[in-house]
Write an enzyme that holds these catalytic residues in place. Structure first.
Site, PDB file in Angstrom:
ATOM      1  N   LYS A  13      21.784  65.152   5.725  1.00  0.00           N
ATOM      2  CA  LYS A  13      22.706  64.237   5.037  1.00  0.00           C
ATOM      3  C   LYS A  13      22.837  62.922   5.790  1.00  0.00           C
ATOM      4  CE  LYS A  13      26.258  66.979   5.471  1.00  0.00           C
ATOM      5  NZ  LYS A  13      25.601  68.090   6.176  1.00  0.00           N
ATOM      6  N   ARG A  88      34.497  68.226   2.013  1.00  0.00           N
ATOM      7  CA  ARG A  88      33.935  69.500   2.425  1.00  0.00           C
ATOM      8  C   ARG A  88      34.723  70.674   1.851  1.00  0.00           C
ATOM      9  NH1 ARG A  88      31.315  67.603   7.336  1.00  0.00           N
ATOM     10  NH2 ARG A  88      29.909  69.176   8.151  1.00  0.00           N
ATOM     11  N   ARG A 127      18.060  69.158  17.170  1.00  0.00           N
ATOM     12  CA  ARG A 127      18.767  67.898  16.885  1.00  0.00           C
ATOM     13  C   ARG A 127      19.274  67.287  18.186  1.00  0.00           C
ATOM     14  NH1 ARG A 127      23.288  67.101  12.325  1.00  0.00           N
ATOM     15  NH2 ARG A 127      24.359  68.860  13.301  1.00  0.00           N
ATOM     16  N   ARG A 160      24.678  68.292  20.629  1.00  0.00           N
ATOM     17  CA  ARG A 160      26.112  68.418  20.329  1.00  0.00           C
ATOM     18  C   ARG A 160      26.626  69.803  20.700  1.00  0.00           C
ATOM     19  NH1 ARG A 160      26.543  66.387  14.205  1.00  0.00           N
ATOM     20  NH2 ARG A 160      27.823  68.254  14.162  1.00  0.00           N
ATOM     21  N   ARG A 171      29.185  77.726  11.335  1.00  0.00           N
ATOM     22  CA  ARG A 171      29.259  76.545  10.463  1.00  0.00           C
ATOM     23  C   ARG A 171      28.581  76.826   9.125  1.00  0.00           C
ATOM     24  NH1 ARG A 171      26.700  72.382  14.190  1.00  0.00           N
ATOM     25  NH2 ARG A 171      26.968  70.917  12.477  1.00  0.00           N
TER      26      ARG A 171
END
Ligand code: ADP
Ligand code: ADP
Ligand code: ZN
Length: 214
Positions: A13, A88, A127, A160, A171
């Site tokens: 996204k 969300r 990531r 992260r 998540r």
């Protein structure tokens, strides 16, 4: 043009939202980036949000909605924006709808970047994020020019805290329970567009451009 990006954590996204924002010259608004900037600065908002984010849980709607509504009321949002990571939950979507509706306004497109869970888990471990400008990279698929350094602003890239495998699974569960229902919410409004997020990022962007022109 007002656009919402939907999709699982790690679907791409943010990557696509940045490309859209550059091309159409509208702000890219990521609630996750706003929270991370607050955490970095040690604000009360950041400290509150961190407790939820580290567990892979959503920050409560009340807090999140206020931040988002304040942000979209700013002047640079007059010609539109691309929202990444908001809404969300159904209540968040309803509040946004109502706030826009009161001004005779609405969201134009909700783009669902579709990626199966198996691919997500692989993507997240690779990531790397820039906590200064919000850019994200992938050690294999989207590497920075210089290892560990942000192309855009030259800051150090980090893994992260919430991208560790045990948090990613939480998540994903939260996504399926609380966020995925938004797909039907926007389908019912007639503005949902689904794109295949497993393609490479340029190809995904081409599909999105076609959708925005249609
Ligand atoms: P990702 O890019 O992986 O989807 P984000 O940066 O969008 O992650 O969000 C990171 C975390 O910030 C979420 O797991 C959640 O804790 C919090 N967060 C971000 N946006 C929202 C939101 N709209 N509502 C509640 N929590 C949010
Ligand atoms: P989200 O904002 O949905 O959480 P990101 O845009 O941060 O997702 O992308 C998640 C990870 O996948 C990042 O490491 C990013 O560089 C990488 N990525 C984004 N798009 C693609 C793609 N089309 N193919 C492979 N990896 C991608
Ligand atoms: Zn940067």
């Amino acid at each position: 043009m007002k656009i919402i990006m939907l999709g699982a954590p790690g679907a791409g996204k943010g990557t696509q939202a940045k490309m859209i924002a550059d091309k159409y010259d509208i702000p890219h608004i990521s609630t996750g980036d706003i929270f991370r900037a607050n955490i970095k600065e040690g604000t009360p908002l950041g400290m509150e949000a961190k407790q939820y984010m580290d567990k892979g849980l959503l920050v409560p709607d009340e807090l999140t909605v206020k931040i988002l509504l304040d942000r979209v009321a700013k002047k640079d949002c007059q010609n539109g924006y691309v929202l990444d990571g908001f809404p969300r939950t159904i209540p968040q979507a309803e509040v946004l709808d109502k706030a826009l509706g009161e001004r005779g306004d609405r969201i134009d497109h909700a783009i669902d970047v579709d990626v199966p869970d198996e691919n997500i888990v692989k993507r997240m471990g690779g990531r790397r994020a820039c906590l200064s400008c919000g850019a994200t990279y992938h050690i294999e698929h989207v590497p920075p020019k210089q290892e560990g350094i942000c192309d855009v602003c030259g800051q150090k890239l980090v893994l992260r805290d919430d991208d560790k495998p045990e948090t990613v699974q939480n998540r994903l569960n939260v996504y399926h329970e609380q966020t995925q229902p938004l797909i039907d919410f926007y389908r019912n409004k007639g503005i949902l567009k689904t794109v295949d997020g497993t393609k490479d990022k340029e190809e995904v962007f081409e599909t999105i451009e076609a959708v925005l022109k249609a």
